[in-house]
Design a protein around this motif. Structure first.
Motif, PDB file in Angstrom:
ATOM      1  N   LEU A 231       0.668  -1.138   0.031  1.00 31.93           N
ATOM      2  CA  LEU A 231      -0.002  -0.101   0.018  1.00 31.93           C
ATOM      3  C   LEU A 231       0.839   1.231   0.011  1.00 31.93           C
ATOM      4  CD1 LEU A 231      -3.057   1.306   0.107  1.00 31.93           C
ATOM      5  CD2 LEU A 231      -2.832   1.203   2.698  1.00 31.93           C
ATOM      6  N   VAL A 232       1.952   1.215   0.740  1.00 32.43           N
ATOM      7  CA  VAL A 232       2.670   2.286   0.857  1.00 32.43           C
ATOM      8  C   VAL A 232       3.643   2.801  -0.357  1.00 32.43           C
ATOM      9  CG1 VAL A 232       2.701   2.358   3.474  1.00 32.43           C
ATOM     10  CG2 VAL A 232       4.666   1.168   2.318  1.00 32.43           C
ATOM     11  N   LYS A 233       3.593   1.812  -1.367  1.00 25.97           N
ATOM     12  CA  LYS A 233       4.175   1.958  -2.414  1.00 25.97           C
ATOM     13  C   LYS A 233       3.564   2.533  -3.608  1.00 25.97           C
ATOM     14  CE  LYS A 233       7.298  -2.199  -1.655  1.00 25.97           C
ATOM     15  NZ  LYS A 233       7.659  -3.412  -2.081  1.00 25.97           N
ATOM     16  N   SER A 234       2.076   2.587  -3.372  1.00 29.49           N
ATOM     17  CA  SER A 234       1.251   3.069  -4.405  1.00 29.49           C
ATOM     18  C   SER A 234       1.602   4.293  -5.073  1.00 29.49           C
ATOM     19  CB  SER A 234      -0.439   3.286  -3.645  1.00 29.49           C
ATOM     20  OG  SER A 234      -0.664   2.110  -3.245  1.00 29.49           O
ATOM     21  N   GLU A 235       1.180   4.162  -6.375  1.00 32.75           N
ATOM     22  CA  GLU A 235       1.530   5.268  -7.066  1.00 32.75           C
ATOM     23  C   GLU A 235       0.286   6.429  -7.110  1.00 32.75           C
ATOM     24  OE1 GLU A 235       3.949   7.583  -9.438  1.00 32.75           O
ATOM     25  OE2 GLU A 235       4.647   5.714  -8.886  1.00 32.75           O
ATOM     26  N   LEU A 236       0.781   7.714  -6.562  1.00 31.57           N
ATOM     27  CA  LEU A 236      -0.226   8.647  -6.110  1.00 31.57           C
ATOM     28  C   LEU A 236      -0.214   9.648  -7.048  1.00 31.57           C
ATOM     29  CD1 LEU A 236       0.561   9.023  -2.521  1.00 31.57           C
ATOM     30  CD2 LEU A 236      -0.975   7.538  -3.521  1.00 31.57           C
ATOM     31  N   GLU A 285      -7.461   1.869  -4.186  1.00 30.96           N
ATOM     32  CA  GLU A 285      -6.042   1.693  -4.026  1.00 30.96           C
ATOM     33  C   GLU A 285      -5.666   0.537  -3.106  1.00 30.96           C
ATOM     34  OE1 GLU A 285      -3.824   5.633  -3.209  1.00 30.96           O
ATOM     35  OE2 GLU A 285      -4.390   5.146  -1.406  1.00 30.96           O
ATOM     36  N   VAL A 286      -6.517   0.284  -2.112  1.00 30.55           N
ATOM     37  CA  VAL A 286      -6.273  -0.766  -1.154  1.00 30.55           C
ATOM     38  C   VAL A 286      -6.283  -2.191  -1.924  1.00 30.55           C
ATOM     39  CG1 VAL A 286      -6.994  -1.898   0.838  1.00 30.55           C
ATOM     40  CG2 VAL A 286      -6.924   0.562   0.977  1.00 30.55           C
ATOM     41  N   LYS A 287      -7.709  -2.199  -2.919  1.00 28.52           N
ATOM     42  CA  LYS A 287      -7.739  -3.167  -3.505  1.00 28.52           C
ATOM     43  C   LYS A 287      -6.569  -3.748  -4.437  1.00 28.52           C
ATOM     44  CE  LYS A 287     -10.761  -5.345  -7.040  1.00 28.52           C
ATOM     45  NZ  LYS A 287     -11.957  -5.121  -8.053  1.00 28.52           N
ATOM     46  N   GLU A 288      -6.028  -2.797  -5.153  1.00 30.54           N
ATOM     47  CA  GLU A 288      -4.938  -3.084  -5.907  1.00 30.54           C
ATOM     48  C   GLU A 288      -3.745  -3.514  -5.206  1.00 30.54           C
ATOM     49  OE1 GLU A 288      -4.491   0.520  -8.398  1.00 30.54           O
ATOM     50  OE2 GLU A 288      -6.283   0.141  -9.345  1.00 30.54           O
ATOM     51  N   ALA A 289      -3.324  -3.038  -4.136  1.00 32.07           N
ATOM     52  CA  ALA A 289      -2.581  -3.119  -3.155  1.00 32.07           C
ATOM     53  C   ALA A 289      -2.294  -4.668  -2.620  1.00 32.07           C
ATOM     54  CB  ALA A 289      -2.129  -2.376  -1.934  1.00 32.07           C
ATOM     55  N   ALA A 290      -3.610  -5.076  -2.319  1.00 32.41           N
ATOM     56  CA  ALA A 290      -4.047  -6.518  -2.049  1.00 32.41           C
ATOM     57  C   ALA A 290      -3.620  -7.411  -3.080  1.00 32.41           C
ATOM     58  CB  ALA A 290      -5.424  -6.639  -1.452  1.00 32.41           C
ATOM     59  N   GLU A 291      -4.074  -7.029  -4.177  1.00 28.80           N
ATOM     60  CA  GLU A 291      -3.754  -8.005  -5.497  1.00 28.80           C
ATOM     61  C   GLU A 291      -2.191  -8.122  -5.628  1.00 28.80           C
ATOM     62  OE1 GLU A 291      -6.015  -6.141  -8.209  1.00 28.80           O
ATOM     63  OE2 GLU A 291      -7.818  -6.915  -7.967  1.00 28.80           O
ATOM     64  N   ARG A 292      -1.461  -7.039  -5.456  1.00 35.47           N
ATOM     65  CA  ARG A 292      -0.009  -7.198  -5.662  1.00 35.47           C
ATOM     66  C   ARG A 292       0.613  -7.789  -4.570  1.00 35.47           C
ATOM     67  NH1 ARG A 292      -0.742  -1.602  -6.504  1.00 35.47           N
ATOM     68  NH2 ARG A 292       0.619  -0.902  -4.225  1.00 35.47           N
ATOM     69  N   ALA A 293      -0.005  -7.819  -3.316  1.00 33.99           N
ATOM     70  CA  ALA A 293       0.839  -8.662  -2.057  1.00 33.99           C
ATOM     71  C   ALA A 293       0.328  -9.892  -2.195  1.00 33.99           C
ATOM     72  CB  ALA A 293       0.162  -7.933  -0.817  1.00 33.99           C
TER      73      ALA A 293
END
Length: 401
Positions: A231-236, A285-293
């Protein structure tokens, strides 16, 4: 009409010292509210208490001090808003946080720059205007609000002033928060907007198993760590004025039975946002981070419960640099300061978000400079308090006289 040196440094030091001596953490502002109310009463300047109650979330019963000076002619309605509360006393102070200490041009003390200095500027500017123009035909109205709980989670004081219709139909708002030091550009600086922010929890549910066979379970704590890392790596997205938002993990907890794989965990995010970043965008944003993780837990994103509908989050806002009230304020500042002021944007949240986004009025943040706000050994530059007081007073005169 300009009065560049109309306020005495000693008077500003005395009043600011008295305010610092009164411990006023958010949810504990009664004594300082009474002090400010009495200060206005002693000078025969209109002031009254505004009481409110958050019945939904905190149960807090709070108070503000409010008043207005109304002219005999139609004209702009100017709102001055400042908070009397502070954060709680943190560890590490090398000085007594409630005993003002002066070293040259610096005054140390809890709340000195954030924002009891700004409150002093409001008080003295209103007092001088009342003294000089109460019997004259000035136009418009000065509305002054000294509020509680700005440092708390919901900005309850200003929120309920808006909810109760006590800010309606203002034309411009001045909030003397420490603009230059927060924006990182020094002073004199005018902030013409601010990032916003939401607080939310991500709640994860896994599968319990005996700690001797962790592979048979799904650890919510492990998945929480993986999700946070992504999540903290998300592109903002980047706003042309406000820059990028930010993701800050402010709390994490979890666990289950003894000697067992943790089947539950949650972490709390404070997410600074810029324009067009919605709640739905943050969930995505959380959903995409969860998928990457590649987490195995189920999860849900829950935004905080709020006292009122419009206090769920702090919306970002921008003020047009060409707005007539902004142009006039910058002209006043440049004249009083004898220098060219800077324009910046506030990187964090405050009552200015409520005023700027909910009232839809040009909301100008300008105040003293200093440092160590929300930290040990907070301090304010005394000369900058004098200057900001002169600017606010001269702006009122320029608009209304």
């Amino acid at each position: 009409m300009s009065e560049k040196k109309s306020f005495k440094r000693e008077e500003i030091i005395n009043i600011l010292s008295e305010l610092i001596k009164i411990h006023s953490p958010y949810f504990g502002e009664k004594e300082i509210m009474e002090y400010v109310h009495s200060w206005f009463e002693e000078r025969d300047i209109p002031a009254q208490y505004h009481y409110y109650e958050d019945k939904k979330v905190t149960g807090f019963k709070g108070m503000n001090v409010i008043g207005s000076l109304k002219g005999q002619k139609d004209g702009p309605r100017v709102l001055l808003n400042g908070h009397l509360d502070t954060v709680t006393i943190c560890e590490g102070w090398t000085k007594d946080p409630l005993k003002p200490e002066i070293d040259g041009n610096i005054m140390y003390g809890l709340g000195s720059v954030d924002m009891k200095a700004g409150v002093v500027s409001m008080m003295l500017a209103v007092e001088k205007f009342h003294k000089n123009y109460k019997d004259k035909d000035f136009k418009g109205e000065i509305i002054y609000h000294f509020v509680s709980d700005e440092e708390g989670p919901y900005g309850l004081g200003t929120n309920f002033l808006i909810e109760d219709g006590l800010c309606n139909d203002v034309d411009v708002a001045i909030i003397p928060e420490p603009s230059g030091c927060f924006a990182g550009v020094g002073g004199p600086c005018v902030c013409l907007g601010a990032r916003g922010g939401y607080s939310y929890k991500t709640i994860l549910k896994g599968k319990s198993a005996h700690a001797a066979n962790p592979e048979k379970g799904v650890s919510a704590i492990v998945d929480a760590g993986k999700l946070i890392s992504e999540l903290v790596k998300s592109e903002l997205v980047e706003d042309e004025k406000l820059g990028k938002g930010s993701i800050c993990i402010i709390d994490i907890k979890g666990g289950g039975n003894a000697c067992s794989v943790a089947d539950k965990a949650e972490f709390t995010v404070f997410r600074h946002v810029v324009r067009n970043e919605t709640k739905e965008a943050l969930k995505q944003e959380v959903k995409e981070a969860a998928e990457r993780a590649g987490i195995k837990c189920s999860y849900e994103v829950v935004f905080r419960e709020a006292p009122t509908k419009d206090s769920e989050g702090f919306m970002p806002y921008i003020v047009d640099e060409n707005n007539e009230y902004v142009v006039s304020f910058i002209e006043t500042l440049d004249s009083v300061a004898d220098t060219k002021s800077k324009v910046a944007y506030f990187p964090s949240i405050g009552d200015f978000n409520y005023v700027g986004s909910r009232l839809k009025v040009p909301t100008i943040v300008y105040g003293a400079t200093g440092g160590n706000y929300h930290s040990k050994d907070e301090y304010v530059d005394i000369d900058s308090v004098v200057k900001s007081t002169e600017v606010i007073y001269n702006y009122l005169v320029k608009l209304l006289v």
